[in-house]
Design a protein around this motif. Structure first.
Motif, PDB file in Angstrom:
ATOM      1  N   ASP A  78       5.157  10.889  28.448  1.00  0.00           N
ATOM      2  CA  ASP A  78       5.615  12.021  28.258  1.00  0.00           C
ATOM      3  C   ASP A  78       4.889  13.119  28.604  1.00  0.00           C
ATOM      4  OD1 ASP A  78       8.034  13.489  26.416  1.00  0.00           O
ATOM      5  OD2 ASP A  78       6.028  14.583  25.996  1.00  0.00           O
ATOM      6  N   GLY A  84      15.474  11.880  26.979  1.00  0.00           N
ATOM      7  CA  GLY A  84      15.558  10.519  26.230  1.00  0.00           C
ATOM      8  C   GLY A  84      16.178   9.249  26.906  1.00  0.00           C
ATOM      9  N   LEU A 102       3.493  13.341  24.005  1.00  0.00           N
ATOM     10  CA  LEU A 102       3.779  12.854  22.982  1.00  0.00           C
ATOM     11  C   LEU A 102       4.112  11.522  23.013  1.00  0.00           C
ATOM     12  CD1 LEU A 102       6.590  15.593  21.541  1.00  0.00           C
ATOM     13  CD2 LEU A 102       4.108  15.098  21.026  1.00  0.00           C
ATOM     14  N   ASP A 103       3.970  10.671  22.159  1.00  0.00           N
ATOM     15  CA  ASP A 103       4.120   9.069  22.081  1.00  0.00           C
ATOM     16  C   ASP A 103       5.413   8.864  21.521  1.00  0.00           C
ATOM     17  OD1 ASP A 103       3.944   6.611  22.094  1.00  0.00           O
ATOM     18  OD2 ASP A 103       2.264   6.266  20.963  1.00  0.00           O
ATOM     19  N   HIS A 104       6.532   8.212  22.252  1.00  0.00           N
ATOM     20  CA  HIS A 104       7.843   7.961  22.121  1.00  0.00           C
ATOM     21  C   HIS A 104       8.089   6.490  21.925  1.00  0.00           C
ATOM     22  CE1 HIS A 104       9.241  12.128  21.433  1.00  0.00           C
ATOM     23  NE2 HIS A 104       8.535  12.289  22.637  1.00  0.00           N
ATOM     24  N   SER A 105       6.771   5.688  21.901  1.00  0.00           N
ATOM     25  CA  SER A 105       6.987   4.583  22.106  1.00  0.00           C
ATOM     26  C   SER A 105       8.132   3.574  21.355  1.00  0.00           C
ATOM     27  CB  SER A 105       5.744   3.627  22.288  1.00  0.00           C
ATOM     28  OG  SER A 105       4.861   4.125  23.408  1.00  0.00           O
ATOM     29  N   TYR A 106       7.684   3.955  19.948  1.00  0.00           N
ATOM     30  CA  TYR A 106       8.431   3.425  18.821  1.00  0.00           C
ATOM     31  C   TYR A 106       9.992   3.781  19.128  1.00  0.00           C
ATOM     32  CZ  TYR A 106       9.783   1.851  14.171  1.00  0.00           C
ATOM     33  OH  TYR A 106      10.427   1.301  13.016  1.00  0.00           O
ATOM     34  N   ASN A 107      10.030   5.018  18.909  1.00  0.00           N
ATOM     35  CA  ASN A 107      11.530   5.568  19.131  1.00  0.00           C
ATOM     36  C   ASN A 107      12.465   5.097  20.010  1.00  0.00           C
ATOM     37  OD1 ASN A 107      11.056   7.098  16.681  1.00  0.00           O
ATOM     38  ND2 ASN A 107      10.389   8.763  17.974  1.00  0.00           N
ATOM     39  N   ASN A 108      11.699   4.942  21.466  1.00  0.00           N
ATOM     40  CA  ASN A 108      12.331   4.433  22.539  1.00  0.00           C
ATOM     41  C   ASN A 108      12.607   3.038  22.326  1.00  0.00           C
ATOM     42  OD1 ASN A 108      12.326   6.837  23.871  1.00  0.00           O
ATOM     43  ND2 ASN A 108      10.308   6.418  24.901  1.00  0.00           N
ATOM     44  N   GLN A 139      12.200  10.001  31.564  1.00  0.00           N
ATOM     45  CA  GLN A 139      10.934  10.299  30.571  1.00  0.00           C
ATOM     46  C   GLN A 139       9.734  11.047  31.130  1.00  0.00           C
ATOM     47  OE1 GLN A 139      10.644   8.538  27.571  1.00  0.00           O
ATOM     48  NE2 GLN A 139      12.694   8.261  27.929  1.00  0.00           N
ATOM     49  N   ASN A 142      15.500   2.813  19.686  1.00  0.00           N
ATOM     50  CA  ASN A 142      16.755   3.129  20.182  1.00  0.00           C
ATOM     51  C   ASN A 142      17.510   2.210  21.312  1.00  0.00           C
ATOM     52  OD1 ASN A 142      16.786   5.563  18.529  1.00  0.00           O
ATOM     53  ND2 ASN A 142      15.613   6.656  19.822  1.00  0.00           N
TER      54      ASN A 142
END
Length: 520
Positions: free
Chosen positions: A167, A125, A171-177, A120, A180
């Motif tokens: 990141d 990913g 970028l905020d990937h909290s929801y996607n992470n 991360q 997934n």
């Protein structure tokens, strides 16, 4: 709720579950060993590749973290492999190995979280977490709920730690992470549960089939034993004897010995002391025979009759063994009559058996004559008149001894008139006599044609010539043979000269006895 418990392996109704899971773990041990080797090879490749980067593996913190994680995974996996090897050699039990294996699965999940968090920081990913979690689902032989606990713990640890590994591009990937990793975790739990239930049920079914097969093989072995072994003595029985005769090949022998053995006094022992005493005598005889001959060569073919068929043993050696058998039987107060035929050429098995049986019969006659006609004590109504010579006296004894048994036919034949004097003549032979105008020789041949197996017909042809038969009896004393009827019963024929009185010409005594009834 019950279905969920069943799906997670909390409430299982699988037969033989402890045996099934143990057998399943043994099967998966080899599979996991190959997978561990694959992991080590992959990590070595990654370690080598990162070491070749400009600046080496310790140029940056992230690179050093990757390098350390690869090396650590290699060392832990190698340690598990070593422990597995020690377990297979018996230094540790399987329970210890599987405890270590489960700890390794927990370690692999933590390792996947650590590497994913490091990814991360570089904007990567959830690739490492996904394939690691799926690998855990494939490797695990724990109950699904236990695997689910490890996977969900890893999922929780990962998502709680992700905010602290931002990141690099902001970028905020909290929801996607979250979504997934949750999807990957749930899929891994489902795979683990389905594989576990499938494997355990298959192994349980396999164990049931193996148990049924083992039981069937045991029953078949018992049936085979009953069919081929004598229940009382444990020797091979008449079925085995017939198979041995059918498979005999003289070309494989340098010499061959036929021993025909009859237990002396068995009938008297049964009558005076009971059948338990007679059974004890037979079992003792069988035990002694097995001390001197191979088990596969010794057969009990009738009530008190035994046959020993042995190859490539010298005549002297067989004779010594017979002498020893007599001595050992005498130590228990028993006696046997033994007939021997030994040949190193012209090994016609049927002829040898006939010769051995005749030798046994002569020895048995001598035994009872020496014992004072021990079998005469059955209150026979017939008393012989004195014979004109010693041979007649001997035949009188043999006559009395023979009449003391159960017969299929006993009668006198006048060889000059070719006529029969009745003593005990069965109805079917009476029919043959009537059809042949009461000529004994012709009736004998007609009887053989009607009732006797074809292969024994030549024996009846030889003895139907009464003049030649009488000459042979004068020379040999007794002539006899065994034959088989078309209904499968085996009979024995004994023919001898009998002189009822010095003023009457010699008669021929014929005795037919049934081997299946345990008689002479």
């Amino acid at each position: 709720m019950n279905q969920l418990k069943h799906f997670l392996g909390i409430d299982l109704d699988i037969p033989n579950y402890p045996e099934a899971i143990q057998a399943l773990r043994k099967d998966t041990m080899e599979q996991n060993r190959l997978f561990y080797i694959f992991i080590i090879l992959c990590e070595l490749i990654l370690t080598a590749s990162i070491s070749t980067l400009p600046g080496g593996p310790f140029l940056k913190f992230r690179r050093a973290s990757y390098f350390a994680s690869y090396v650590f995974l290699i060392l832990v996996t190698a340690a598990v492999l070593l422990f597995q090897r020690l377990t297979r050699k018996g230094r540790f039990c399987y329970h210890h190995y599987f405890a270590v294996e489960n700890l390794y699965i927990a370690f692999l999940s933590l390792w996947a979280v650590f590497v994913t968090l490091n990814d991360q920081l570089g904007g990567n990913g959830l690739t490492v977490y996904t394939y690691a979690i799926l690998s855990i689902a494939l490797l695990s032989v724990m109950r699904p709920w236990q695997t689910a606990v490890i996977i969900l713990a890893s999922f929780t640890l990962l998502n709680l730690s992700l905010p602290y590994f931002p990141d690099p591009f902001g970028l905020d990937h909290s929801y996607n992470n979250l979504m997934n990793s949750l999807l990957a975790s749930l899929i891994a739990i489902a795979i683990s549960s389905m594989l576990f239930c499938f494997r355990v049920r298959s192994k349980s079914s396999e164990l049931i089939i193996k148990k049924q097969l083992a039981q069937s093989e045991k029953e078949v072995a018992e049936l085979s034993s009953e069919a081929n072994l004598d229940a009382l003595t444990g020797l091979h029985n008449r079925n085995s004897y017939k198979k041995a005769l059918a498979s005999f090949c003289p070309e494989t022998c340098n010499s061959f010995s036929c021993l025909y053995i009859d237990a002396n006094g068995l009938h008297e022992l049964n009558n005076t002391k009971g059948h338990d005493a007679g059974d004890s005598m037979l079992k003792t005889a069988a035990r002694i025979f097995l001390l001197h001959f191979r088990a596969e060569d010794v057969f009990r073919i009738g009530g008190d009759e035994f046959v020993i068929l042995c190859r490539n043993i010298s005549r002297d050696s067989v004779a010594r063994r017979i002498t020893t058998i007599h001595k050992e039987m005498a130590e228990y107060g028993y006696s046997v009559s033994v007939g021997l035929e030994w040949r190193d050429e012209n090994m016609n098995l049927q002829e040898m058996l006939q010769a051995a049986e005749l030798d046994m019969q002569k020895n048995k006659a001598d035994y009872y004559a020496l014992m004072g006609g021990g079998r005469q004590g059955r209150d026979l109504p017939l008393e012989p008149k004195p014979s004109v010579n010693a041979r007649d006296t001997e035949n009188s004894h043999l006559f009395l001894n023979s009449l003391s048994l159960l017969f299929k036919g006993v009668f006198f034949v006048d060889p000059e008139a070719d006529s029969l004097r009745q003593l005990f003549v069965p109805d079917y032979f009476q029919d043959c006599l009537r059809d042949c105008d009461h000529k004994f020789s012709k009736a004998l041949l007609l009887y053989a044609q009607r009732y006797v197996t074809e292969e024994y017909f030549p024996l009846f042809e030889r003895v139907s010539n009464l003049a030649a038969l009488k000459a042979k009896l004068i020379q040999d004393g007794v002539v006899g043979f065994i034959y088989e009827k078309k209904d499968g019963r085996r009979l024995k024929v004994q023919v001898m000269i009998y002189s009822p009185d010095a003023g009457i010409h010699e008669m021929i005594l014929w005795i037919f006895s049934d081997l299946n009834s345990g008689t002479l």
